[in-house]
Design an enzyme around this catalytic site. Structure first.
Site, PDB file in Angstrom:
ATOM      1  N   GLY A  58      -2.316  11.733 -18.686  1.00 52.36           N
ATOM      2  CA  GLY A  58      -2.952  12.699 -19.562  1.00 52.36           C
ATOM      3  C   GLY A  58      -1.970  13.790 -19.938  1.00 52.36           C
ATOM      4  O   GLY A  58      -0.949  13.975 -19.266  1.00 52.36           O
TER       5      GLY A  58
ATOM      6  N   GLN B 268       1.023  21.894 -22.618  1.00 50.32           N
ATOM      7  CA  GLN B 268       2.154  21.384 -21.818  1.00 50.32           C
ATOM      8  C   GLN B 268       3.375  21.076 -22.681  1.00 50.32           C
ATOM      9  O   GLN B 268       4.471  20.916 -22.157  1.00 50.32           O
ATOM     10  CB  GLN B 268       1.752  20.105 -21.080  1.00 50.32           C
TER      11      GLN B 268
ATOM     12  N   CYS C  17       1.401  15.782 -11.992  1.00 46.96           N
ATOM     13  CA  CYS C  17       1.309  16.436 -13.287  1.00 46.96           C
ATOM     14  C   CYS C  17       2.678  16.339 -13.946  1.00 46.96           C
ATOM     15  O   CYS C  17       3.697  16.531 -13.279  1.00 46.96           O
ATOM     16  CB  CYS C  17       0.922  17.898 -13.080  1.00 46.96           C
ATOM     17  N   LEU C  18       2.691  16.057 -15.250  1.00 45.99           N
ATOM     18  CA  LEU C  18       3.986  15.934 -15.938  1.00 45.99           C
ATOM     19  C   LEU C  18       4.752  17.257 -15.939  1.00 45.99           C
ATOM     20  O   LEU C  18       5.957  17.270 -16.117  1.00 45.99           O
ATOM     21  CB  LEU C  18       3.778  15.429 -17.371  1.00 45.99           C
TER      22      LEU C  18
ATOM     23  N   HIS D  42      -8.467  17.927 -14.733  1.00 50.26           N
ATOM     24  CA  HIS D  42      -7.070  18.366 -14.677  1.00 50.26           C
ATOM     25  C   HIS D  42      -6.608  18.871 -16.058  1.00 50.26           C
ATOM     26  O   HIS D  42      -6.010  19.950 -16.168  1.00 50.26           O
ATOM     27  CB  HIS D  42      -6.213  17.188 -14.202  1.00 50.26           C
ATOM     28  N   GLU D  43      -6.889  18.090 -17.105  1.00 45.05           N
ATOM     29  CA  GLU D  43      -6.399  18.460 -18.446  1.00 45.05           C
ATOM     30  C   GLU D  43      -7.137  19.669 -19.011  1.00 45.05           C
ATOM     31  O   GLU D  43      -6.536  20.517 -19.673  1.00 45.05           O
ATOM     32  CB  GLU D  43      -6.501  17.268 -19.410  1.00 45.05           C
TER      33      GLU D  43
ATOM     34  N   HIS E  31      -5.718  22.757 -17.698  1.00 39.95           N
ATOM     35  CA  HIS E  31      -4.488  23.158 -18.401  1.00 39.95           C
ATOM     36  C   HIS E  31      -4.809  24.068 -19.588  1.00 39.95           C
ATOM     37  O   HIS E  31      -4.118  25.054 -19.825  1.00 39.95           O
ATOM     38  CB  HIS E  31      -3.747  21.931 -18.946  1.00 39.95           C
TER      39      HIS E  31
HETATM   40 ZN   LIG Z   1      -1.026  18.336 -15.647  1.00 38.77          ZN
END
Ligand SMILES: [Zn+2]
Length: 201
Positions: A80, A85, A128-129, A170-171, A174
């Site tokens: 995701g 991000q 997480c990226l 999670h997203e 963000h």
């Molecule tokens: Zn993340």
């Protein structure tokens, strides 16, 4: 229940970071883009703490951004990605659909997503990226009801459990400037800071 999926057909044109992509715009026509990989912002980049703004209209630029986000997520092997991000503070998330099977990959794209209700509890490992190579167990709701909008600005609604429910939480976090490490216990949080920030130097 309605979900808009972004269909991408990709073929590489020699360069590693640029692809020709055909995007089903969700508006009844296809758009062809030179798709680009975007730079993923990494903790502690302050942009990750910004609260993203609502998407009031979907423009060609928005569709291009979404196509690039999907490409960037896949290239980084993420599940995701939220627009902030990649440094664009707008309320768009892209997710790999759990139902995805076979070679025709599809991604889930949601504008202005909100968790309207949640139930149960589930502890699972997350990454997480924006935190390369860092994984930790996080407690989340097991089941969530998410509402938002499609790229056509039509209502989007989903009730999901497990991995997909975790990914939505999670997203959406963000978009509110909340990171998965914020959910760690104080002890784990300080271990994270010592370990992660040290390894970044
Ligand atoms: Zn993340």
């Amino acid at each position: 229940m309605y979900s808009l999926e972004l269909r991408l057909s990709l073929s590489c044109y020699g360069s590693q970071s640029f692809f020709k992509g055909i995007v089903d715009s969700g508006l009844g026509f296809h758009l062809q883009y030179d798709m680009a990989l975007l730079e993923i912002r990494v903790y502690p980049d302050p942009v990750l703490r910004n609260v993203a703004e609502e998407i009031s209209e979907v423009t060609d630029e928005t569709l291009k951004l979404v196509a690039d986000m999907v490409e960037t997520m896949r290239s980084a092997r993420g599940a995701g990605l939220a627009a902030n991000q990649i440094g664009i503070p707008v309320r768009i998330i892209v997710l790999e659909s759990e139902a995805e099977k076979g070679p025709a990959k599809e991604a889930l794209v949601v504008c202005n997503p909100v968790v309207v209700s949640q139930e149960g509890e589930d502890v699972g490992e997350e990454g997480c990226l924006s935190f390369p190579k860092f994984y930790e167990f996080v407690k989340r709701s097991n089941k969530v009801h998410v509402k938002g909008e499609t790229l056509k600005k039509e209502p989007f609604e989903i009730i999901c459990e497990g991995h997909l429910a975790r990914a939505f939480q999670h997203e959406i976090d963000h978009l509110n400037g909340i990171l998965f490490v914020d959910h760690l216990s104080p002890v784990k949080k300080s271990l994270f800071k010592k370990k992660y920030l040290k390894s970044e130097k």
